[in-house]
Design a protein around this motif. Structure first.
Motif, mmCIF file in Angstrom:
data_model
loop_
_atom_site.group_PDB
_atom_site.id
_atom_site.type_symbol
_atom_site.label_atom_id
_atom_site.label_comp_id
_atom_site.label_asym_id
_atom_site.label_seq_id
_atom_site.Cartn_x
_atom_site.Cartn_y
_atom_site.Cartn_z
ATOM 1 N N MET A 1 0.849 -1.204 0.000
ATOM 2 C CA MET A 1 0.000 0.000 0.000
ATOM 3 C C MET A 1 0.885 1.256 0.000
ATOM 4 S SD MET A 1 -3.046 0.759 2.643
ATOM 5 C CE MET A 1 -3.718 2.364 2.836
ATOM 6 N N SER A 2 0.443 2.281 -0.729
ATOM 7 C CA SER A 2 1.250 3.499 -0.814
ATOM 8 C C SER A 2 1.171 4.304 0.477
ATOM 9 C CB SER A 2 0.733 4.398 -1.932
ATOM 10 O OG SER A 2 0.716 3.717 -3.130
ATOM 11 N N LEU A 3 2.323 4.871 0.852
ATOM 12 C CA LEU A 3 2.319 5.804 1.985
ATOM 13 C C LEU A 3 1.707 7.125 1.519
ATOM 14 C CD1 LEU A 3 3.424 6.621 4.870
ATOM 15 C CD2 LEU A 3 5.403 7.505 3.670
ATOM 16 N N LEU A 4 2.104 7.492 0.304
ATOM 17 C CA LEU A 4 1.654 8.769 -0.255
ATOM 18 C C LEU A 4 1.283 8.567 -1.711
ATOM 19 C CD1 LEU A 4 3.553 12.136 0.063
ATOM 20 C CD2 LEU A 4 2.759 11.340 -2.130
ATOM 21 N N SER A 5 0.169 9.125 -2.138
ATOM 22 C CA SER A 5 -0.096 9.168 -3.572
ATOM 23 C C SER A 5 -0.591 10.559 -3.948
ATOM 24 C CB SER A 5 -1.062 8.063 -4.004
ATOM 25 O OG SER A 5 -2.297 8.243 -3.415
ATOM 26 N N ALA A 6 -0.005 11.058 -5.016
ATOM 27 C CA ALA A 6 -0.377 12.374 -5.539
ATOM 28 C C ALA A 6 -1.009 12.140 -6.908
ATOM 29 C CB ALA A 6 0.877 13.239 -5.677
ATOM 30 N N ASN A 7 -2.135 12.795 -7.138
ATOM 31 C CA ASN A 7 -2.845 12.595 -8.401
ATOM 32 C C ASN A 7 -3.164 13.925 -9.073
ATOM 33 O OD1 ASN A 7 -3.301 9.625 -8.330
ATOM 34 N ND2 ASN A 7 -4.253 10.207 -6.387
ATOM 35 N N GLY A 8 -2.553 14.113 -10.227
ATOM 36 C CA GLY A 8 -2.855 15.299 -11.034
ATOM 37 C C GLY A 8 -2.519 16.617 -10.364
ATOM 38 N N LEU A 9 -1.444 16.623 -9.544
ATOM 39 C CA LEU A 9 -1.092 17.862 -8.822
ATOM 40 C C LEU A 9 -0.687 18.962 -9.797
ATOM 41 C CD1 LEU A 9 1.129 17.167 -5.711
ATOM 42 C CD2 LEU A 9 -1.295 17.780 -5.846
ATOM 43 N N THR A 10 -1.337 20.100 -9.644
ATOM 44 C CA THR A 10 -1.044 21.243 -10.514
ATOM 45 C C THR A 10 -1.001 22.498 -9.658
ATOM 46 O OG1 THR A 10 -2.126 20.210 -12.406
ATOM 47 C CG2 THR A 10 -1.968 22.607 -12.468
ATOM 48 N N LYS A 11 -0.003 23.351 -9.907
ATOM 49 C CA LYS A 11 0.041 24.650 -9.224
ATOM 50 C C LYS A 11 0.253 25.734 -10.266
ATOM 51 C CE LYS A 11 0.009 27.435 -5.739
ATOM 52 N NZ LYS A 11 -1.179 27.562 -4.876
ATOM 53 N N ILE A 12 -0.681 26.650 -10.317
ATOM 54 C CA ILE A 12 -0.579 27.766 -11.267
ATOM 55 C C ILE A 12 -0.461 29.059 -10.460
ATOM 56 C CG2 ILE A 12 -1.724 28.991 -13.175
ATOM 57 C CD1 ILE A 12 -3.245 26.352 -13.736
ATOM 58 N N TYR A 13 0.641 29.810 -10.694
ATOM 59 C CA TYR A 13 0.817 31.125 -10.075
ATOM 60 C C TYR A 13 0.457 32.172 -11.124
ATOM 61 C CZ TYR A 13 3.614 28.996 -6.334
ATOM 62 O OH TYR A 13 4.049 28.244 -5.271
ATOM 63 N N ASP A 14 -0.526 32.982 -10.874
ATOM 64 C CA ASP A 14 -1.027 33.917 -11.889
ATOM 65 C C ASP A 14 -1.255 33.127 -13.180
ATOM 66 O OD1 ASP A 14 -0.923 36.028 -10.050
ATOM 67 O OD2 ASP A 14 1.201 36.344 -10.454
ATOM 68 N N HIS A 15 -0.425 33.415 -14.191
ATOM 69 C CA HIS A 15 -0.641 32.647 -15.428
ATOM 70 C C HIS A 15 0.480 31.642 -15.664
ATOM 71 C CE1 HIS A 15 -4.081 35.073 -16.307
ATOM 72 N NE2 HIS A 15 -3.358 36.163 -16.145
ATOM 73 N N HIS A 16 1.345 31.472 -14.632
ATOM 74 C CA HIS A 16 2.490 30.576 -14.817
ATOM 75 C C HIS A 16 2.234 29.222 -14.156
ATOM 76 C CE1 HIS A 16 6.605 29.272 -15.240
ATOM 77 N NE2 HIS A 16 6.649 29.023 -13.944
ATOM 78 N N THR A 17 2.369 28.149 -14.943
ATOM 79 C CA THR A 17 2.154 26.812 -14.390
ATOM 80 C C THR A 17 3.483 26.299 -13.843
ATOM 81 O OG1 THR A 17 0.411 26.434 -15.984
ATOM 82 C CG2 THR A 17 1.297 24.479 -14.898
ATOM 83 N N ALA A 18 3.613 26.248 -12.512
ATOM 84 C CA ALA A 18 4.864 25.798 -11.879
ATOM 85 C C ALA A 18 4.927 24.281 -11.839
ATOM 86 C CB ALA A 18 4.967 26.369 -10.469
ATOM 87 N N VAL A 19 3.784 23.645 -11.591
ATOM 88 C CA VAL A 19 3.697 22.171 -11.561
ATOM 89 C C VAL A 19 2.460 21.778 -12.341
ATOM 90 C CG1 VAL A 19 3.368 20.157 -10.056
ATOM 91 C CG2 VAL A 19 4.921 21.986 -9.354
ATOM 92 N N ASN A 20 2.640 20.816 -13.233
ATOM 93 C CA ASN A 20 1.563 20.512 -14.170
ATOM 94 C C ASN A 20 1.180 19.031 -14.158
ATOM 95 O OD1 ASN A 20 -0.217 20.712 -16.302
ATOM 96 N ND2 ASN A 20 1.384 20.616 -17.872
ATOM 97 N N ASP A 21 0.072 18.715 -13.552
ATOM 98 C CA ASP A 21 -0.522 17.384 -13.641
ATOM 99 C C ASP A 21 0.452 16.271 -13.213
ATOM 100 O OD1 ASP A 21 -2.517 15.568 -14.153
ATOM 101 O OD2 ASP A 21 -2.079 15.439 -16.302
ATOM 102 N N VAL A 22 1.023 16.464 -12.046
ATOM 103 C CA VAL A 22 2.014 15.499 -11.541
ATOM 104 C C VAL A 22 1.327 14.407 -10.715
ATOM 105 C CG1 VAL A 22 3.802 15.311 -9.755
ATOM 106 C CG2 VAL A 22 4.071 16.952 -11.611
ATOM 107 N N SER A 23 1.595 13.155 -11.069
ATOM 108 C CA SER A 23 1.031 12.017 -10.326
ATOM 109 C C SER A 23 2.158 11.039 -10.009
ATOM 110 C CB SER A 23 -0.019 11.279 -11.161
ATOM 111 O OG SER A 23 -1.084 12.132 -11.474
ATOM 112 N N PHE A 24 2.192 10.561 -8.786
ATOM 113 C CA PHE A 24 3.135 9.503 -8.420
ATOM 114 C C PHE A 24 2.703 8.923 -7.091
ATOM 115 C CE2 PHE A 24 4.890 13.496 -6.870
ATOM 116 C CZ PHE A 24 5.149 13.215 -5.545
ATOM 117 N N GLN A 25 3.259 7.793 -6.776
ATOM 118 C CA GLN A 25 2.999 7.221 -5.451
ATOM 119 C C GLN A 25 4.223 6.451 -4.989
ATOM 120 O OE1 GLN A 25 -0.209 4.453 -5.566
ATOM 121 N NE2 GLN A 25 0.261 3.763 -7.607
ATOM 122 N N PHE A 26 4.365 6.319 -3.685
ATOM 123 C CA PHE A 26 5.437 5.471 -3.178
ATOM 124 C C PHE A 26 5.056 4.911 -1.818
ATOM 125 C CE2 PHE A 26 7.010 8.692 -0.318
ATOM 126 C CZ PHE A 26 6.892 9.882 -1.027
#
Ligand code: ATP
Length: 231
Positions: A1-26
């Motif tokens: 079982m995963s300790l952490l799973s991230a699904n579709g993480l996105t961070k947009i600052y104003d109009h700048h996409t710093a992180v785009n649709d990041v998914s992973f698990q471990f």
């Protein structure tokens, strides 16, 4: 079982996409390196995972999180530029961190002593932080991040500002700590990631472009190195 799973993480600052649709698990017990050149989105990803900033979209799931509990209790986070009070001794600083983490005076004292020993700073416990080397400060920062006995230790570029001695001290410490706690750390230096991590997540312009063990990625990395400009 995963300790952490991230699904579709996105961070947009104003109009700048710093992180785009990041998914992973471990899973628990792993050491994961988040690797990418400057501006790839490593800090933004770690800050979202640690609850310091909210993703614009996407979800993060921690298996160990109890309903309504604060995820910060599960995570020990060392930022890229930690703040130390240089007039305090290492012991005083850990006591202060312990009290902030709601430990009793006795618990904070016991935990500080254990951690100073764990990170090899017992002899410098009463020395002012202003007299510490860069490597000693990072070890103290790691001790601070562990004060509340988190499940996951998250470190943002823990060796990038250090001289070769300090860098070696921290890599050796991470090598030891990963036997005891799940570790996620960011770096822009492939050899550091290769040395201590079980798995790598390669981040470029806000997206994960590769993931897997070093042996899985070695061949692909030869191309990535040229394309992405890692050290
Ligand atoms: P570095 O190693 O240089 O810190 P990084 O991989 O950690 O790089 P981030 O700090 O996550 O990258 O930054 C990713 C992108 O998001 C960069 O283009 C950065 O300028 C931008 N960024 C980060 N924080 C903010 C913010 N608070 N406001 C606006 N843009 C930001």
């Amino acid at each position: 079982m995963s300790l952490l799973s991230a699904n579709g993480l996105t961070k947009i600052y104003d109009h700048h996409t710093a992180v785009n649709d990041v998914s992973f698990q471990f899973g628990a017990g792993k050491c994961i390196a988040l690797i990418g050149p400057n501006g790839a989105g490593k800090t933004t990803t770690l800050r979202m995972l640690s609850g310091l900033i909210k993703p614009t979209s996407g979800t993060i799931h921690y298996a160990a999180k109890k309903k309504n509990a604060d995820i910060r209790g599960l995570i020990g986070y060392l930022p890229q530029h930690p703040v130390f009070f240089k007039w305090m001794s290492g012991k005083e600083f850990l006591m202060y961190a312990g009290r902030l983490a709601h430990l009793s005076k006795e618990e904070a004292h016991k935990r500080s002593e254990q951690l100073l020993d764990r990170v090899g700073l017992s002899d410098a416990a009463n020395k002012k932080i202003g007299k510490y080397s860069g490597g000693m400060k990072q070890r103290l920062g790691i001790a601070q991040a562990l004060i509340h006995q988190p499940k996951l230790l998250m470190l943002d570029e823990p060796v990038s500002s250090l001289d070769p001695i300090g860098r070696r001290e921290i890599l050796t410490l991470l090598e030891e700590l990963k036997q005891e706690i799940t570790v996620l750390f960011s770096t822009h230096i492939l050899s550091d990631a290769d040395e201590v991590s079980d798995e790598l997540l390669l981040l470029h312009e806000g997206s994960i472009v590769e993931s897997g063990s070093m042996s899985d990625l070695r061949e692909k990395y030869q191309t990535a190195k040229i394309e992405l400009g890692f050290e």
